[in-house]
Design an enzyme around this catalytic site. Structure first.
Site, PDB file in Angstrom:
ATOM      1  CG  ASP A 127      -2.069   0.927   1.144  1.00 55.57           C
ATOM      2  OD1 ASP A 127      -3.218   0.445   1.156  1.00 55.57           O
ATOM      3  OD2 ASP A 127      -1.855   2.164   1.059  1.00 55.57           O
ATOM      4  CG  LEU A 155      -8.918  -4.999  -2.553  1.00 52.78           C
ATOM      5  CD1 LEU A 155      -8.013  -5.901  -1.745  1.00 52.78           C
ATOM      6  CD2 LEU A 155     -10.235  -4.797  -1.821  1.00 52.78           C
ATOM      7  CB  THR A 167      -3.879   5.099  -8.460  1.00 51.29           C
ATOM      8  OG1 THR A 167      -2.805   5.806  -7.834  1.00 51.29           O
ATOM      9  CG2 THR A 167      -4.246   3.885  -7.617  1.00 51.29           C
ATOM     10  CB  THR A 188     -16.941  -0.024  -8.250  1.00 56.53           C
ATOM     11  OG1 THR A 188     -18.156   0.666  -7.987  1.00 56.53           O
ATOM     12  CG2 THR A 188     -16.285   0.651  -9.443  1.00 56.53           C
ATOM     13  CG  ASP A 189     -22.360  -0.708  -7.863  1.00 56.32           C
ATOM     14  OD1 ASP A 189     -21.495   0.169  -7.637  1.00 56.32           O
ATOM     15  OD2 ASP A 189     -23.433  -0.782  -7.219  1.00 56.32           O
ATOM     16  CD  GLU A 190     -19.539   4.426  -7.669  1.00 50.24           C
ATOM     17  OE1 GLU A 190     -19.279   5.488  -8.245  1.00 50.24           O
ATOM     18  OE2 GLU A 190     -19.489   4.283  -6.441  1.00 50.24           O
ATOM     19  CE1 TYR A 232     -13.323   4.337  -7.690  1.00 48.53           C
ATOM     20  CE2 TYR A 232     -15.726   4.434  -7.783  1.00 48.53           C
ATOM     21  CZ  TYR A 232     -14.561   3.770  -7.418  1.00 48.53           C
ATOM     22  OH  TYR A 232     -14.637   2.546  -6.794  1.00 48.53           O
ATOM     23  CE  LYS A 235     -12.085  -0.021  -9.265  1.00 52.23           C
ATOM     24  NZ  LYS A 235     -10.966  -0.632  -8.501  1.00 52.23           N
ATOM     25  CG  ASN A 244     -18.092  -2.670   0.385  1.00 57.96           C
ATOM     26  OD1 ASN A 244     -17.270  -3.505   0.704  1.00 57.96           O
ATOM     27  ND2 ASN A 244     -18.781  -2.787  -0.745  1.00 57.96           N
ATOM     28  CE1 TYR A 300     -22.254  16.358  -1.442  1.00 54.88           C
ATOM     29  CE2 TYR A 300     -21.939  14.361  -2.734  1.00 54.88           C
ATOM     30  CZ  TYR A 300     -21.432  15.354  -1.901  1.00 54.88           C
ATOM     31  OH  TYR A 300     -20.104  15.320  -1.549  1.00 54.88           O
TER      32      TYR A 300
HETATM   33  P1  NAD Z   1      -9.910   3.200   0.088  1.00 58.82           P
HETATM   34  O1  NAD Z   1      -9.778   4.517  -0.595  1.00 58.82           O
HETATM   35  O2  NAD Z   1     -10.416   3.140   1.486  1.00 58.82           O
HETATM   36  O3  NAD Z   1      -8.493   2.453   0.083  1.00 58.82           O
HETATM   37  C1  NAD Z   1      -7.646   2.454  -1.038  1.00 58.82           C
HETATM   38  C2  NAD Z   1      -6.264   2.005  -0.577  1.00 58.82           C
HETATM   39  O4  NAD Z   1      -5.410   1.987  -1.735  1.00 58.82           O
HETATM   40  C3  NAD Z   1      -5.611   2.952   0.439  1.00 58.82           C
HETATM   41  O5  NAD Z   1      -5.047   2.216   1.495  1.00 58.82           O
HETATM   42  C4  NAD Z   1      -4.543   3.682  -0.374  1.00 58.82           C
HETATM   43  O6  NAD Z   1      -3.420   4.064   0.414  1.00 58.82           O
HETATM   44  C5  NAD Z   1      -4.171   2.620  -1.398  1.00 58.82           C
HETATM   45  N1  NAD Z   1      -3.614   3.216  -2.618  1.00 58.82           N
HETATM   46  C6  NAD Z   1      -4.111   4.262  -3.329  1.00 58.82           C
HETATM   47  N2  NAD Z   1      -3.295   4.557  -4.349  1.00 58.82           N
HETATM   48  C7  NAD Z   1      -2.263   3.654  -4.308  1.00 58.82           C
HETATM   49  C8  NAD Z   1      -1.121   3.444  -5.124  1.00 58.82           C
HETATM   50  N3  NAD Z   1      -0.844   4.217  -6.170  1.00 58.82           N
HETATM   51  N4  NAD Z   1      -0.290   2.417  -4.803  1.00 58.82           N
HETATM   52  C9  NAD Z   1      -0.531   1.621  -3.726  1.00 58.82           C
HETATM   53  N5  NAD Z   1      -1.608   1.803  -2.913  1.00 58.82           N
HETATM   54  C10 NAD Z   1      -2.465   2.803  -3.204  1.00 58.82           C
HETATM   55  O7  NAD Z   1     -10.799   2.329  -0.893  1.00 58.82           O
HETATM   56  P2  NAD Z   1     -11.863   1.174  -0.560  1.00 58.82           P
HETATM   57  O8  NAD Z   1     -13.181   1.793  -0.357  1.00 58.82           O
HETATM   58  O9  NAD Z   1     -11.314   0.270   0.466  1.00 58.82           O
HETATM   59  O10 NAD Z   1     -11.909   0.430  -1.973  1.00 58.82           O
HETATM   60  C11 NAD Z   1     -10.998  -0.638  -2.261  1.00 58.82           C
HETATM   61  C12 NAD Z   1     -11.283  -1.170  -3.653  1.00 58.82           C
HETATM   62  O11 NAD Z   1     -12.623  -1.624  -3.737  1.00 58.82           O
HETATM   63  C13 NAD Z   1     -11.124  -0.106  -4.753  1.00 58.82           C
HETATM   64  O12 NAD Z   1     -10.541  -0.729  -5.876  1.00 58.82           O
HETATM   65  C14 NAD Z   1     -12.548   0.319  -5.049  1.00 58.82           C
HETATM   66  O13 NAD Z   1     -12.691   0.756  -6.377  1.00 58.82           O
HETATM   67  C15 NAD Z   1     -13.303  -0.975  -4.792  1.00 58.82           C
HETATM   68  N6  NAD Z   1     -14.711  -0.827  -4.367  1.00 58.82           N
HETATM   69  C16 NAD Z   1     -15.045  -0.003  -3.321  1.00 58.82           C
HETATM   70  C17 NAD Z   1     -16.373   0.065  -2.909  1.00 58.82           C
HETATM   71  C18 NAD Z   1     -16.796   0.911  -1.725  1.00 58.82           C
HETATM   72  O14 NAD Z   1     -17.980   1.003  -1.435  1.00 58.82           O
HETATM   73  N7  NAD Z   1     -15.876   1.514  -0.973  1.00 58.82           N
HETATM   74  C19 NAD Z   1     -17.358  -0.681  -3.578  1.00 58.82           C
HETATM   75  C20 NAD Z   1     -16.969  -1.506  -4.644  1.00 58.82           C
HETATM   76  C21 NAD Z   1     -15.639  -1.582  -5.026  1.00 58.82           C
HETATM   77  P1  TYD Z   2     -20.395   8.027  -1.414  1.00 58.54           P
HETATM   78  O1  TYD Z   2     -20.317   7.481  -0.027  1.00 58.54           O
HETATM   79  O2  TYD Z   2     -19.428   9.083  -1.825  1.00 58.54           O
HETATM   80  O3  TYD Z   2     -20.329   6.767  -2.392  1.00 58.54           O
HETATM   81  P2  TYD Z   2     -20.583   6.692  -4.009  1.00 58.54           P
HETATM   82  O4  TYD Z   2     -20.571   8.047  -4.572  1.00 58.54           O
HETATM   83  O5  TYD Z   2     -19.419   5.880  -4.448  1.00 58.54           O
HETATM   84  O6  TYD Z   2     -21.898   5.994  -4.164  1.00 58.54           O
HETATM   85  O7  TYD Z   2     -21.854   8.607  -1.626  1.00 58.54           O
HETATM   86  C1  TYD Z   2     -22.999   7.810  -1.433  1.00 58.54           C
HETATM   87  C2  TYD Z   2     -24.201   8.639  -1.846  1.00 58.54           C
HETATM   88  O8  TYD Z   2     -24.341   9.732  -0.915  1.00 58.54           O
HETATM   89  C3  TYD Z   2     -24.072   9.272  -3.211  1.00 58.54           C
HETATM   90  O9  TYD Z   2     -25.364   9.288  -3.826  1.00 58.54           O
HETATM   91  C4  TYD Z   2     -23.622  10.696  -2.920  1.00 58.54           C
HETATM   92  C5  TYD Z   2     -24.267  10.996  -1.587  1.00 58.54           C
HETATM   93  N1  TYD Z   2     -23.528  11.909  -0.682  1.00 58.54           N
HETATM   94  C6  TYD Z   2     -24.197  12.977  -0.067  1.00 58.54           C
HETATM   95  O10 TYD Z   2     -25.404  13.188  -0.259  1.00 58.54           O
HETATM   96  N2  TYD Z   2     -23.479  13.789   0.778  1.00 58.54           N
HETATM   97  C7  TYD Z   2     -22.159  13.599   1.030  1.00 58.54           C
HETATM   98  O11 TYD Z   2     -21.556  14.407   1.792  1.00 58.54           O
HETATM   99  C8  TYD Z   2     -21.495  12.502   0.395  1.00 58.54           C
HETATM  100  C9  TYD Z   2     -20.029  12.249   0.645  1.00 58.54           C
HETATM  101  C10 TYD Z   2     -22.224  11.667  -0.448  1.00 58.54           C
END
Ligand code: NAD
Ligand code: TYD
Length: 350
Positions: free
Chosen positions: A34, A82, A101, A131-133, A156, A160, A186, A213
């Site tokens: 990381d 990840l 990245t 991601t589903d996005e 973003y 992805k 998540n 928002y």
């Molecule tokens: P996060 O932002 O919490 O963590 C990302 C991690 O990657 C961090 O520890 C960061 O230091 C590391 N990182 C970033 N750039 C880097 C680089 N250049 N080299 C090495 N390490 C680096 O993200 P998350 O929410 O834990 O998501 C993890 C993965 O899951 C991502 O690929 C994301 O697209 C995917 N994902 C996230 C969600 C969600 O709801 N959070 C849902 C579906 C998929």
């Molecule tokens: P977020 O947690 O940023 O996840 P994602 O954009 O990847 O789905 O946002 C979840 C939802 O909440 C999204 O519809 C945007 C909205 N949102 C707000 O309304 N206010 C906020 O301050 C943030 C961060 C997100």
């Protein structure tokens, strides 16, 4: 001993995956690589840092030479990738970091693994966590399936999607042993407080406005992070090479309804009068290109591998609130310093 590379293991989901793999597979040697960006936090893994089958390496996946060297130094059997820039609002402010990245970093890893594995792919696996996005936005009806056409809207999700295409291209071109999953939003412990749920918990705790928002009508499908980690474990071991698996919670919430539920939990936990926290709800300018609705059809994962979400959302959200209230110092460490600057830039008064 099988060596497993997990990238991004100091982040939110990655830390849950690392913990699960280190604890459940004592015969695997887990290397967590990381860069420790603002989102990476080794405190997320305090409980496993002394384990014999665990090692942390601070490195940047964008550094191609370093990735080639890493795969020479370690004979990895599996990669669970990840590491990513993960926040949509930051991608709107600074897309380049996401290309670097998420796209370049992913291709560097694919390249390093392909060269090191040198056609001997039997028993190896490169697992790309997505991601589903990437599927874009749904209207009121329907679900994303594994066949849904890619239609990303934010920098973003576009980055992805680009990385997903490269992973599939490596499979189709070189027979490289990949597997991909696309998961919905998540939630759970160790979630960085720039994302909706932890940001709202933190603001409610501090009696600060909860920024919603637009009209708060966007819908997200929320999954308990440990259920995601369990799905990744299952797909890594039992998924079909070259396949994609959708992972989701069958748990759709309009943002505003979710925030009201959270407010009522917080009122109870903080001993406030019912309705007190909801007074903090503040509608702010909508996110640019804000996807209306995400919802996953996870029936392939259920039918083929028997995976189901384990927690009801109300129960999971309450557990999440409990974790944040019990881990004030974790939250305070993050929300001081750079986070303050980010917050001030993101949430300017309209
Ligand atoms: P996060 O932002 O919490 O963590 C990302 C991690 O990657 C961090 O520890 C960061 O230091 C590391 N990182 C970033 N750039 C880097 C680089 N250049 N080299 C090495 N390490 C680096 O993200 P998350 O929410 O834990 O998501 C993890 C993965 O899951 C991502 O690929 C994301 O697209 C995917 N994902 C996230 C969600 C969600 O709801 N959070 C849902 C579906 C998929
Ligand atoms: P977020 O947690 O940023 O996840 P994602 O954009 O990847 O789905 O946002 C979840 C939802 O909440 C999204 O519809 C945007 C909205 N949102 C707000 O309304 N206010 C906020 O301050 C943030 C961060 C997100």
């Amino acid at each position: 001993m099988k060596k497993i590379l997990i990238t991004g293991g100091a982040g939110f989901i990655g830390s849950h995956v690392v913990r699960r793999m280190v604890n459940n597979y004592p015969d695997y040697y887990i290397v967590n690589l990381d860069k420790l960006t603002y989102a990476g936090n080794l405190a997320n893994l305090d409980d496993i840092k002394g384990k014999k089958n665990y090692e942390f390496i601070r490195e940047d996946i964008v550094k191609a030479e370093a990735m080639l060297q890493l795969f020479k130094d370690y004979d990895f059997t599996y990669v669970i990738h990840l590491a990513a820039e993960s926040h949509v609002d930051r991608s709107i402010a600074n897309p380049i970091e996401f290309v670097m990245t998420n796209v370049i970093g992913t291709v560097n890893l694919l390249n390093a693994a392909r060269h090191a594995w040198d056609g001997k792919f039997e028993g190896r696996r490169f697992y790309h966590v997505s991601t589903d996005e990437v599927y874009g936005a749904l209207g009121e009806e329907g679900f994303f399936t594994e066949e849904t056409r890619y239609d990303p809207h934010s920098p973003y999700s576009a980055s992805k999607a680009g990385s997903d295409h490269f992973v599939r291209a490596y499979h189709d071109t070189y027979g490289f042993p990949v597997v991909i999953s696309n998961c919905s939003n998540n939630y759970g412990s160790h979630h960085f407080p720039e994302k909706l749920i932890p940001l709202a918990i933190n603001n409610i705790k501090n009696s600060k406005p909860i920024p919603v928002y637009g009209k708060g009508e966007n819908v997200r499908d929320w999954l308990w992070v440990e259920d995601h980690a369990r799905a990744i474990d299952l797909i890594l071991h039992k998924g079909k090479t070259g396949d994609t698996y959708n992972i989701g919670g069958h748990n759709e919430w309009k943002n505003i309804d979710l925030i009201h539920l959270l407010c009522s939990i917080m009122d109870r936990k903080l001993g406030r009068a019912a309705g007190e926290s909801a007074k903090l709800i503040t509608y702010v300018k909508d996110r640019a290109g804000h996807d209306l609705r995400y919802a996953i059809d996870a029936s392939k994962l259920k039918n083929e591998l028997g995976w189901m979400p384990s927690l009801q959302f109300e129960e999971g959200l309450e557990k999440t609130v409990d974790w944040y209230l019990a881990n004030e110092s974790w939250l305070n460490n993050i929300t001081s310093g750079d986070y303050k600057k980010y917050y001030e830039q993101q949430y300017v008064k309209r």
